[in-house]
Design a protein around this motif. Sequence first.
Motif, short mmCIF file in Angstrom:
data_model
loop_
_atom_site.label_atom_id
_atom_site.label_comp_id
_atom_site.label_asym_id
_atom_site.label_seq_id
_atom_site.Cartn_x
_atom_site.Cartn_y
_atom_site.Cartn_z
N LEU A 63 0.81 -1.21 0.00
CA LEU A 63 0.00 0.00 0.00
C LEU A 63 0.85 1.27 0.00
CD1 LEU A 63 -2.70 1.54 0.36
CD2 LEU A 63 -2.56 1.02 2.80
N VAL A 64 1.96 1.24 0.74
CA VAL A 64 2.81 2.44 0.82
C VAL A 64 4.01 2.36 -0.13
CG1 VAL A 64 2.11 2.98 3.16
CG2 VAL A 64 4.10 1.51 2.81
N GLY A 65 4.03 1.35 -1.00
CA GLY A 65 5.07 1.27 -2.01
C GLY A 65 6.39 0.70 -1.55
N LEU A 66 6.39 -0.01 -0.41
CA LEU A 66 7.63 -0.63 0.06
C LEU A 66 7.82 -2.02 -0.53
CD1 LEU A 66 7.54 0.41 3.83
CD2 LEU A 66 8.91 1.42 2.00
N GLU A 67 6.74 -2.61 -1.03
CA GLU A 67 6.78 -3.90 -1.73
C GLU A 67 6.01 -3.75 -3.03
OE1 GLU A 67 7.90 -7.07 -1.09
OE2 GLU A 67 8.23 -7.25 1.08
N ASP A 68 6.45 -4.45 -4.05
CA ASP A 68 5.71 -4.48 -5.31
C ASP A 68 4.87 -5.74 -5.37
OD1 ASP A 68 6.84 -2.09 -6.31
OD2 ASP A 68 8.63 -3.19 -6.99
N PRO A 69 3.57 -5.62 -5.60
CA PRO A 69 2.74 -6.82 -5.73
C PRO A 69 3.05 -7.55 -7.04
CG PRO A 69 1.46 -4.87 -6.27
CD PRO A 69 2.79 -4.37 -5.76
N ASP A 70 2.72 -8.82 -7.07
CA ASP A 70 2.88 -9.59 -8.31
C ASP A 70 1.85 -9.15 -9.35
OD1 ASP A 70 4.92 -11.03 -7.08
OD2 ASP A 70 3.55 -12.56 -6.35
N SER A 71 0.67 -8.81 -8.88
CA SER A 71 -0.39 -8.31 -9.77
C SER A 71 -1.44 -7.60 -8.92
CB SER A 71 -1.02 -9.46 -10.56
OG SER A 71 -1.63 -10.40 -9.70
N GLY A 72 -2.34 -6.93 -9.61
CA GLY A 72 -3.37 -6.16 -8.92
C GLY A 72 -3.06 -4.68 -8.94
N THR A 73 -4.00 -3.87 -8.49
CA THR A 73 -3.83 -2.42 -8.49
C THR A 73 -4.12 -1.84 -7.11
OG1 THR A 73 -6.13 -2.04 -9.19
CG2 THR A 73 -4.45 -2.20 -10.92
N ILE A 74 -3.41 -0.76 -6.80
CA ILE A 74 -3.62 -0.03 -5.55
C ILE A 74 -3.74 1.44 -5.89
CG2 ILE A 74 -2.71 0.57 -3.29
CD1 ILE A 74 -0.99 -1.94 -3.41
N GLU A 75 -4.88 2.03 -5.58
CA GLU A 75 -5.08 3.46 -5.77
C GLU A 75 -5.25 4.12 -4.41
OE1 GLU A 75 -8.13 4.59 -8.46
OE2 GLU A 75 -7.16 3.67 -10.21
N VAL A 76 -4.48 5.18 -4.18
CA VAL A 76 -4.58 5.96 -2.95
C VAL A 76 -4.89 7.39 -3.32
CG1 VAL A 76 -3.39 6.74 -0.87
CG2 VAL A 76 -2.92 4.45 -1.77
N MET A 77 -6.04 7.88 -2.88
CA MET A 77 -6.50 9.23 -3.23
C MET A 77 -6.46 9.45 -4.74
SD MET A 77 -5.13 11.56 -0.03
CE MET A 77 -3.40 11.10 -0.17
N GLY A 78 -6.89 8.42 -5.47
CA GLY A 78 -7.01 8.51 -6.91
C GLY A 78 -5.73 8.28 -7.69
N LYS A 79 -4.61 7.99 -6.99
CA LYS A 79 -3.33 7.79 -7.66
C LYS A 79 -2.94 6.31 -7.62
CE LYS A 79 -1.69 12.44 -6.57
NZ LYS A 79 -0.64 13.25 -5.89
N ASN A 80 -2.56 5.78 -8.77
CA ASN A 80 -2.13 4.39 -8.86
C ASN A 80 -0.70 4.27 -8.35
OD1 ASN A 80 -1.12 1.84 -9.78
ND2 ASN A 80 -2.73 1.77 -11.34
N ILE A 81 -0.52 3.56 -7.24
CA ILE A 81 0.80 3.44 -6.61
C ILE A 81 1.85 2.91 -7.58
CG2 ILE A 81 2.12 2.18 -4.85
CD1 ILE A 81 0.52 4.38 -3.64
N GLY A 82 1.46 1.95 -8.40
CA GLY A 82 2.40 1.30 -9.31
C GLY A 82 2.88 2.20 -10.43
N GLU A 83 2.22 3.33 -10.65
CA GLU A 83 2.58 4.22 -11.75
C GLU A 83 3.32 5.47 -11.29
OE1 GLU A 83 -1.12 5.08 -13.64
OE2 GLU A 83 -1.32 3.08 -14.55
N LEU A 84 3.57 5.60 -10.00
CA LEU A 84 4.18 6.82 -9.47
C LEU A 84 5.70 6.77 -9.54
CD1 LEU A 84 2.02 7.52 -6.28
CD2 LEU A 84 1.72 8.44 -8.58
N GLU A 85 6.30 7.91 -9.88
CA GLU A 85 7.75 8.06 -9.75
C GLU A 85 8.08 8.18 -8.27
OE1 GLU A 85 9.82 7.85 -12.22
OE2 GLU A 85 8.32 7.78 -13.83
N GLN A 86 9.35 7.98 -7.93
CA GLN A 86 9.75 7.97 -6.52
C GLN A 86 9.38 9.27 -5.81
OE1 GLN A 86 11.05 5.21 -4.86
NE2 GLN A 86 10.54 6.49 -3.09
N GLU A 87 9.60 10.40 -6.47
CA GLU A 87 9.29 11.69 -5.85
C GLU A 87 7.79 11.82 -5.57
OE1 GLU A 87 9.86 16.51 -6.64
OE2 GLU A 87 10.84 15.05 -7.97
#
Length: 248
Positions: free
Chosen positions: A55-79
């Motif tokens: 959920l907080v981006g410390l682990e990458d899931p094998d599959s599935g999606t996580i959106e937090v406040m409308g943002k897809n965690i898997g698509e975010l740059e580190q900043e």
Amino acid sequence: MPDSKSKPIIDIRDLKKSYGDNHVLGGFNMQLFEGENLVIMGKSGSGKSVMIKCLVGLEDPDSGTIEVMGKNIGELEQEELDELRTEIGFLFQGSALYDSMSVRENLEFPLRRHTKKFGEIDDTTPMIMEALENVGLAQTIDLMPSELSGGMKRRIALARTLILQPKIILYDEPTTGLDPITSKEIILLMMSIQEKYNTSSIIITHDVDCARVISNRMILLVDSINYAEGTFEELAKSDDPKIQAFFK
């Protein structure tokens, strides 16, 4: 229960995570709504901690999606991920205070670290005092963690979480290791904070009394999936033996 038309502040869909042959999450789904206290219960190893790390981006899931406040965690740059994390507070099971720092320094640390959110702060004392007053421990500002009881440490850790003004708070076993009276005090404090700041919270706990008092909704994890979901009252009266096992 949340309004069916409201948009979730966290939306997890079909989350899967394995470590070799160990299938920790087998298609986990979860929605957290604004102002809600969601309790997640499951046996040790059922995937609760792994879900939080994903959920907080410390682990990458094998599959599935996580959106937090409308943002897809898997698509975010580190900043972008770092910026989003400032909106998520985390109360660790062991409080995780820095032993070599005073209470003031423990609370000041996140303010100095996240200058992008708050800017450069010349005098942090007003913000620190407000956070400590919220947990009823303003008098401890100059004490060291070694001078605090277990319940006080948990309160100070919560104050440190609140000082970043998060929209979401993740509680990891907030009452573990505390005596019944202190546990009740922590639960009431959590409820007070939720009411005052309208935070949305995920509470991971094995404490049935905590779940009964604080939860708006519960998810029970069995065999790496959502086995049951509902209010405490709905789940507690179920005659399913796997569900009843949580309430004994």
